[in-house]
Enzyme design. Structure first.
Site, PDB file in Angstrom:
ATOM      1  N   LYS A 107     -22.738  14.440   8.622  1.00 45.69           N
ATOM      2  CA  LYS A 107     -23.624  14.993   7.592  1.00 45.69           C
ATOM      3  C   LYS A 107     -23.217  14.495   6.209  1.00 45.69           C
ATOM      4  O   LYS A 107     -24.071  14.332   5.347  1.00 45.69           O
ATOM      5  CB  LYS A 107     -23.642  16.523   7.685  1.00 45.69           C
ATOM      6  N   CYS A 223     -23.445  24.721  15.405  1.00 49.13           N
ATOM      7  CA  CYS A 223     -24.081  24.235  16.634  1.00 49.13           C
ATOM      8  C   CYS A 223     -23.854  25.268  17.730  1.00 49.13           C
ATOM      9  O   CYS A 223     -23.598  24.927  18.871  1.00 49.13           O
ATOM     10  CB  CYS A 223     -23.577  22.855  17.016  1.00 49.13           C
TER      11      CYS A 223
HETATM   12  N1  SAM Z   1     -19.952  18.486   9.313  1.00 50.25           N
HETATM   13  C1  SAM Z   1     -19.308  17.687  10.331  1.00 50.25           C
HETATM   14  C2  SAM Z   1     -20.222  16.533  10.694  1.00 50.25           C
HETATM   15  O1  SAM Z   1     -21.438  16.659  10.575  1.00 50.25           O
HETATM   16  O2  SAM Z   1     -19.718  15.478  11.086  1.00 50.25           O
HETATM   17  C3  SAM Z   1     -18.932  18.521  11.543  1.00 50.25           C
HETATM   18  C4  SAM Z   1     -18.078  19.683  11.179  1.00 50.25           C
HETATM   19  S1  SAM Z   1     -17.407  20.541  12.539  1.00 50.25           S
HETATM   20  C5  SAM Z   1     -18.729  21.491  13.070  1.00 50.25           C
HETATM   21  C6  SAM Z   1     -16.393  21.690  11.711  1.00 50.25           C
HETATM   22  C7  SAM Z   1     -15.205  21.075  11.008  1.00 50.25           C
HETATM   23  O3  SAM Z   1     -14.579  22.102  10.240  1.00 50.25           O
HETATM   24  C8  SAM Z   1     -14.118  20.518  11.926  1.00 50.25           C
HETATM   25  O4  SAM Z   1     -13.862  19.189  11.573  1.00 50.25           O
HETATM   26  C9  SAM Z   1     -12.906  21.397  11.621  1.00 50.25           C
HETATM   27  O5  SAM Z   1     -11.694  20.689  11.682  1.00 50.25           O
HETATM   28  C10 SAM Z   1     -13.190  21.861  10.214  1.00 50.25           C
HETATM   29  N2  SAM Z   1     -12.566  23.136   9.808  1.00 50.25           N
HETATM   30  C11 SAM Z   1     -12.127  24.149  10.578  1.00 50.25           C
HETATM   31  N3  SAM Z   1     -11.658  25.154   9.822  1.00 50.25           N
HETATM   32  C12 SAM Z   1     -11.821  24.776   8.530  1.00 50.25           C
HETATM   33  C13 SAM Z   1     -11.517  25.378   7.276  1.00 50.25           C
HETATM   34  N4  SAM Z   1     -10.969  26.581   7.202  1.00 50.25           N
HETATM   35  N5  SAM Z   1     -11.804  24.686   6.147  1.00 50.25           N
HETATM   36  C14 SAM Z   1     -12.378  23.448   6.219  1.00 50.25           C
HETATM   37  N6  SAM Z   1     -12.668  22.843   7.380  1.00 50.25           N
HETATM   38  C15 SAM Z   1     -12.405  23.486   8.511  1.00 50.25           C
END
Ligand code: SAM
Length: 466
Positions: A107, A223
């Site tokens: 994204k 998702c």
């Molecule tokens: N937006 C990304 C994309 O479209 O490629 C996918 C994101 S994925 C659903 C969620 C991401 O949030 C993961 O990479 C995870 O490591 C990260 N994450 C988890 N906890 C988090 C936090 N407290 N702060 C920031 N990122 C976090």
């Protein structure tokens, strides 16, 4: 319910997004149709397509190993995952955007294309291991308006209150919507895990709302499909901030969106509605300031120092004399150690307030005898170069990607050369007499490339030196 179960048993359609930072949708589709790629338009994304290739193509060259993929012309992205950036930005051009949970960068790269590589896009990610691969994605796609940070998203509300025009929280989630792609997606599913992730999501959305400027737009997406991780997280925000939170219904986001809209106006995409992955998207607007305290400057990071007029002139001369290129005006030049960096101007006020892993584009390194352009700069800016270009055949591109020097029949331009393949910049090399010395960074060398269509051995190529 039975529709849902039946759809989840079927394989997911492959989809891609054309990278409009590098090529127009029309040019890309025309080019690839000639190679028997069949496209079905995704109704919500002008540059998104479901893709069919021949069985032979599927077997012989994985999509991610095609030369067009290596050249950054497209990105493999699930169709419903293209919705949150569109809900956030649409046709607007916000100046400052935060992608709070950004890796692997699907994204972020879509947001950058929607922003036309302008303004500032902060791409934050908590997992250190995912930052490197995100940086590689952004490099391959020619993204130059990002600043990558590595924090828990919870820090933004306190450290950068009311600072961003638009924020995406694509939250970590239970992944219920991804079962078609990954049959193991629900292996660790439990009521307890949903409860605990919902708590994380509430903290992230709260931090994002604080970091949003009054009047700004926040998109929350997951998702997953359950109420606790979706509607309940948005309701939680409204419970705290009351009338400051305004839901912007998404029923008109694209023709047919009303089939997937909840009574509150959120998109709840069940896989069977559009034959896609499951997704949830909410768009919220901040109607007023929360009156949050603004923290003072934080400890400075490794300094980016604005270039002097003399340095600016030197680098402008180098780029013009060597490549016939003039820098874009919406970015500013800074020096960090020996390197020149091109930064989004909007990043400058944040440099003393926030620590970034990497900002903008590393443009060139200074040497005793002058400058050397980086691979990143070649990929991001090379389309505008009018001198020192060398066009490669597909076979030569393959050799280049494998890290080999190129033997050529005619003397190439001497010194730094931009290599192109089908008009697209693919990297740098050095012309040394008859030889073209490979300058591809070691970490990008690919030894295991499959044979490509049009992979004819030979050394005929066109030299452009105008
Ligand atoms: N937006 C990304 C994309 O479209 O490629 C996918 C994101 S994925 C659903 C969620 C991401 O949030 C993961 O990479 C995870 O490591 C990260 N994450 C988890 N906890 C988090 C936090 N407290 N702060 C920031 N990122 C976090």
């Amino acid at each position: 319910m039975s529709d849902f179960v039946e759809t989840c048993k079927t394989p997911l359609r492959k989809s891609i997004r054309v990278n409009t930072l590098k090529i127009s949708v029309e040019d890309f589709c025309e080019k690839m149709r000639r190679q028997q790629w069949y496209f079905t338009a995704i109704p919500w994304c002008n540059n998104g397509f479901w893709l069919q290739r021949t069985a032979e193509q599927e077997q012989s060259v994985p999509l991610g190993s095609t030369p067009e993929h290596l050249a950054g012309l497209f990105y493999i992205q699930e169709a419903s995952s293209m919705l949150p950036p569109l809900a956030l930005i649409g046709n607007a051009l916000p100046e400052t955007v935060l992608d709070m949970a950004a890796a692997p960068g699907s994204k972020t790269s879509q947001l950058s294309a929607l922003m036309q590589n302008k303004g500032l896009l902060v791409a934050n990610e908590l997992a250190a291991s995912r930052i490197k691969s995100m940086a590689a994605v952004l490099q391959r796609l020619g993204v130059t308006n990002t600043a990558i940070s590595h924090f828990d998203g919870n820090v933004f509300g306190e450290w950068l209150p009311e600072s961003f025009d638009a924020i995406l929280v694509d939250a970590p989630c239970g992944g219920e919507g991804t079962i078609r792609k990954d049959p193991d997606a629900l292996k660790n599913w439990s009521h307890e895990s949903i409860k605990s992730i919902s708590w994380v999501q509430k903290k992230l959305i709260d931090s994002a709302f604080k970091a949003l400027k009054p009047g700004g737009c926040l998109v929350y997406s997951t998702c997953t499909l359950n109420h606790q991780e979706n509607q309940a997280v948005c309701n939680h925000l409204a419970d705290i901030y009351d009338d400051a939170v305004q839901i912007e219904p998404l029923n008109n986001l694209f023709p047919g969106a009303d089939k997937a809209v909840t009574e509150e106006g959120y998109l709840h995409i069940w896989p069977q509605i559009f034959d896609s992955e499951g997704f949830f998207v909410a768009r919220l607007r901040k109607s007023r300031s929360l009156g949050l305290p603004v923290p003072g400057p934080r400890k400075a990071q490794v300094p980016y120092i604005r270039v002097t007029e003399k340095q600016q002139k030197l680098i402008n001369e180098y780029l013009f004399n060597q490549f016939g290129y003039t820098l874009p005006e919406d970015k500013s030049l800074f020096i960090k150690e020996q390197d020149f960096w091109l930064l989004p101007e909007q990043a400058a006020p944040l440099l003393s307030r926030f620590r970034f892993q990497r900002i903008g584009l590393r443009l060139a390194t200074q040497h005793k005898s002058g400058f050397r352009l980086t691979h990143d700069a070649a990929i991001a800016l090379g389309t505008g170069f009018t001198r020192q270009r060398l066009a490669l055949t597909t076979a030569q591109l393959r050799e280049y990607c494998q890290g080999r020097d190129l033997q050529v029949d005619e003397i190439p331009p001497q010194g730094e050369i931009l290599l192109t393949w089908q008009e697209q910049p693919v990297g740098m090399a050095k012309g040394l007499g008859q030889r073209v010395k490979n300058s591809l960074p070691r970490e990008l060398v690919r030894d295991n490339l499959p044979r490509w269509n049009g992979d004819i051995q030979g050394h005929n190529y066109l030299i452009q030196t105008m």
